[in-house]
Design a protein around this motif. Structure first.
Motif, PDB file in Angstrom:
ATOM      1  N   GLU A   3      38.170  27.293  43.209  1.00 25.13           N
ATOM      2  CA  GLU A   3      39.328  26.392  43.190  1.00 25.13           C
ATOM      3  C   GLU A   3      40.329  26.776  44.270  1.00 25.13           C
ATOM      4  O   GLU A   3      40.929  25.904  44.904  1.00 25.13           O
ATOM      5  CB  GLU A   3      39.988  26.410  41.820  1.00 25.13           C
ATOM      6  N   ILE A   4      40.511  28.066  44.479  1.00 26.01           N
ATOM      7  CA  ILE A   4      41.426  28.539  45.524  1.00 26.01           C
ATOM      8  C   ILE A   4      40.928  28.078  46.885  1.00 26.01           C
ATOM      9  O   ILE A   4      41.699  27.545  47.692  1.00 26.01           O
ATOM     10  CB  ILE A   4      41.553  30.077  45.473  1.00 26.01           C
ATOM     11  N   ASN A   5      39.652  28.263  47.133  1.00 24.10           N
ATOM     12  CA  ASN A   5      39.086  27.864  48.423  1.00 24.10           C
ATOM     13  C   ASN A   5      39.147  26.356  48.631  1.00 24.10           C
ATOM     14  O   ASN A   5      39.424  25.886  49.734  1.00 24.10           O
ATOM     15  CB  ASN A   5      37.653  28.377  48.555  1.00 24.10           C
ATOM     16  N   LYS A   6      38.892  25.574  47.569  1.00 23.46           N
ATOM     17  CA  LYS A   6      38.987  24.114  47.670  1.00 23.46           C
ATOM     18  C   LYS A   6      40.405  23.693  48.030  1.00 23.46           C
ATOM     19  O   LYS A   6      40.611  22.827  48.882  1.00 23.46           O
ATOM     20  CB  LYS A   6      38.593  23.457  46.348  1.00 23.46           C
ATOM     21  N   ALA A   7      41.385  24.293  47.362  1.00 27.26           N
ATOM     22  CA  ALA A   7      42.787  23.953  47.619  1.00 27.26           C
ATOM     23  C   ALA A   7      43.187  24.312  49.047  1.00 27.26           C
ATOM     24  O   ALA A   7      43.894  23.561  49.711  1.00 27.26           O
ATOM     25  CB  ALA A   7      43.693  24.655  46.617  1.00 27.26           C
ATOM     26  N   LYS A   8      42.723  25.465  49.522  1.00 29.75           N
ATOM     27  CA  LYS A   8      43.046  25.881  50.889  1.00 29.75           C
ATOM     28  C   LYS A   8      42.434  24.937  51.916  1.00 29.75           C
ATOM     29  O   LYS A   8      43.058  24.621  52.926  1.00 29.75           O
ATOM     30  CB  LYS A   8      42.552  27.306  51.144  1.00 29.75           C
ATOM     31  N   LYS A   9      41.216  24.477  51.645  1.00 32.21           N
ATOM     32  CA  LYS A   9      40.563  23.550  52.570  1.00 32.21           C
ATOM     33  C   LYS A   9      41.322  22.231  52.656  1.00 32.21           C
ATOM     34  O   LYS A   9      41.336  21.577  53.690  1.00 32.21           O
ATOM     35  CB  LYS A   9      39.117  23.305  52.155  1.00 32.21           C
ATOM     36  N   LYS A  10      41.963  21.843  51.544  1.00 33.12           N
ATOM     37  CA  LYS A  10      42.761  20.614  51.531  1.00 33.12           C
ATOM     38  C   LYS A  10      44.143  20.829  52.144  1.00 33.12           C
ATOM     39  O   LYS A  10      44.914  19.887  52.273  1.00 33.12           O
ATOM     40  CB  LYS A  10      42.930  20.115  50.099  1.00 33.12           C
ATOM     41  N   VAL A  14      48.675  27.524  47.606  1.00 36.81           N
ATOM     42  CA  VAL A  14      48.017  28.065  46.420  1.00 36.81           C
ATOM     43  C   VAL A  14      48.940  29.065  45.739  1.00 36.81           C
ATOM     44  O   VAL A  14      49.366  30.039  46.354  1.00 36.81           O
ATOM     45  CB  VAL A  14      46.675  28.731  46.784  1.00 36.81           C
ATOM     46  N   VAL A  15      49.236  28.803  44.465  1.00 38.00           N
ATOM     47  CA  VAL A  15      50.129  29.648  43.673  1.00 38.00           C
ATOM     48  C   VAL A  15      49.336  30.186  42.487  1.00 38.00           C
ATOM     49  O   VAL A  15      48.626  29.443  41.823  1.00 38.00           O
ATOM     50  CB  VAL A  15      51.336  28.834  43.161  1.00 38.00           C
ATOM     51  N   ALA A  16      49.495  31.494  42.214  1.00 37.93           N
ATOM     52  CA  ALA A  16      48.768  32.103  41.098  1.00 37.93           C
ATOM     53  C   ALA A  16      49.712  32.943  40.253  1.00 37.93           C
ATOM     54  O   ALA A  16      50.543  33.676  40.781  1.00 37.93           O
ATOM     55  CB  ALA A  16      47.636  32.973  41.614  1.00 37.93           C
ATOM     56  N   THR A  32      42.858  33.908  49.405  1.00 38.20           N
ATOM     57  CA  THR A  32      43.764  33.186  50.294  1.00 38.20           C
ATOM     58  C   THR A  32      44.953  32.599  49.534  1.00 38.20           C
ATOM     59  O   THR A  32      45.569  31.643  49.996  1.00 38.20           O
ATOM     60  CB  THR A  32      43.002  32.057  51.020  1.00 38.20           C
ATOM     61  N   VAL A  33      45.285  33.168  48.389  1.00 37.73           N
ATOM     62  CA  VAL A  33      46.444  32.728  47.614  1.00 37.73           C
ATOM     63  C   VAL A  33      47.696  32.931  48.458  1.00 37.73           C
ATOM     64  O   VAL A  33      47.839  33.945  49.147  1.00 37.73           O
ATOM     65  CB  VAL A  33      46.537  33.532  46.295  1.00 37.73           C
ATOM     66  N   ASP A  34      48.604  31.968  48.429  1.00 39.28           N
ATOM     67  CA  ASP A  34      49.832  32.062  49.212  1.00 39.28           C
ATOM     68  C   ASP A  34      50.964  32.737  48.434  1.00 39.28           C
ATOM     69  O   ASP A  34      51.708  33.540  48.977  1.00 39.28           O
ATOM     70  CB  ASP A  34      50.301  30.658  49.629  1.00 39.28           C
ATOM     71  N   ILE A  35      51.105  32.363  47.160  1.00 42.86           N
ATOM     72  CA  ILE A  35      52.225  32.839  46.339  1.00 42.86           C
ATOM     73  C   ILE A  35      51.683  33.416  45.039  1.00 42.86           C
ATOM     74  O   ILE A  35      50.826  32.815  44.398  1.00 42.86           O
ATOM     75  CB  ILE A  35      53.201  31.688  46.028  1.00 42.86           C
ATOM     76  N   VAL A  36      52.220  34.578  44.649  1.00 45.57           N
ATOM     77  CA  VAL A  36      51.848  35.223  43.400  1.00 45.57           C
ATOM     78  C   VAL A  36      53.119  35.459  42.597  1.00 45.57           C
ATOM     79  O   VAL A  36      54.131  35.898  43.153  1.00 45.57           O
ATOM     80  CB  VAL A  36      51.141  36.573  43.670  1.00 45.57           C
ATOM     81  N   TYR A  37      53.082  35.148  41.302  1.00 47.81           N
ATOM     82  CA  TYR A  37      54.251  35.402  40.457  1.00 47.81           C
ATOM     83  C   TYR A  37      53.826  35.891  39.082  1.00 47.81           C
ATOM     84  O   TYR A  37      52.662  35.857  38.731  1.00 47.81           O
ATOM     85  CB  TYR A  37      55.139  34.156  40.354  1.00 47.81           C
ATOM     86  N   GLY A  38      54.802  36.404  38.330  1.00 49.83           N
ATOM     87  CA  GLY A  38      54.551  36.909  36.985  1.00 49.83           C
ATOM     88  C   GLY A  38      54.327  38.407  36.931  1.00 49.83           C
ATOM     89  O   GLY A  38      53.934  38.937  35.895  1.00 49.83           O
ATOM     90  N   MET A  39      54.582  39.121  38.036  1.00 52.26           N
ATOM     91  CA  MET A  39      54.322  40.563  38.081  1.00 52.26           C
ATOM     92  C   MET A  39      55.169  41.345  37.081  1.00 52.26           C
ATOM     93  O   MET A  39      54.725  42.354  36.563  1.00 52.26           O
ATOM     94  CB  MET A  39      54.630  41.138  39.481  1.00 52.26           C
ATOM     95  N   GLU A  40      56.367  40.865  36.805  1.00 55.75           N
ATOM     96  CA  GLU A  40      57.278  41.622  35.937  1.00 55.75           C
ATOM     97  C   GLU A  40      56.831  41.647  34.477  1.00 55.75           C
ATOM     98  O   GLU A  40      57.380  42.392  33.673  1.00 55.75           O
ATOM     99  CB  GLU A  40      58.716  41.108  36.053  1.00 55.75           C
ATOM    100  N   PHE A  41      55.812  40.874  34.135  1.00 57.24           N
ATOM    101  CA  PHE A  41      55.322  40.854  32.753  1.00 57.24           C
ATOM    102  C   PHE A  41      53.960  41.532  32.606  1.00 57.24           C
ATOM    103  O   PHE A  41      53.334  41.433  31.557  1.00 57.24           O
ATOM    104  CB  PHE A  41      55.247  39.410  32.248  1.00 57.24           C
ATOM    105  N   ILE A  42      53.495  42.232  33.636  1.00 57.46           N
ATOM    106  CA  ILE A  42      52.199  42.905  33.574  1.00 57.46           C
ATOM    107  C   ILE A  42      52.231  44.039  32.552  1.00 57.46           C
ATOM    108  O   ILE A  42      51.334  44.180  31.741  1.00 57.46           O
ATOM    109  CB  ILE A  42      51.784  43.424  34.970  1.00 57.46           C
TER     110      ILE A  42
END
Length: 135
Positions: A3-10, A14-16, A32-42
């Motif tokens: 799904e990440i690769n499909k989104a990048k091709k379009k 990409v946010v995860a 190839t994810v561009d944005i990552v969030y939610g680290m503070e809840f790991i």
């Protein structure tokens, strides 16, 4: 990954959202994810010596080298179970921002809300972010 690769091709951004330290590192290093969030809840609990924000100097260096954006969600802060958890997550965000500033990692603060009741104006988010990111 497909799904990440499909989104990048379009040509999409990409946010995860992450919930594990190994997944965070994998997303930063190998995808190839561009944005990552939610680290503070790991991590559920902080160390007695420092907040366990999910981001350390190794993660910050990787994010900088791979030109990834570490993001923070207003919706996650809004949906904390209680004031103690909210304060803990804000402390972790401040701690993460120190690493991001030191290693020149790009950051982003967004709503990331799925419910229209949780939506806030750009001005509200901007002023909240300025308050949180103040040293």
């Amino acid at each position: 990954l497909k799904e990440i690769n499909k989104a990048k091709k379009k040509g999409l951004l990409v946010v995860a959202k992450v919930n594990d330290e190994k997944v965070l590192r994998f997303l930063l290093e190998k995808t190839t994810v561009d944005i990552v969030y939610g680290m503070e809840f790991i991590h559920r609990k902080d160390s007695p010596h420092y907040p366990r924000s999910g981001v350390d100097q190794v993660i910050a260096k990787i994010a900088h080298e791979r030109e990834k954006i570490l993001a923070f969600s207003f919706s996650d802060i809004l949906n904390c179970k209680n004031d103690i958890e909210r304060a803990r997550s804000l402390g972790r965000i401040k701690y993460t921002l120190k690493f991001c500033n030191k290693y020149k990692v790009e950051t982003y603060f967004g709503n990331f809300s799925l419910k229209k009741e949780e939506m806030r104006s750009v001005e509200d988010l901007r002023s909240f972010w300025e308050f949180v990111s103040r040293g």
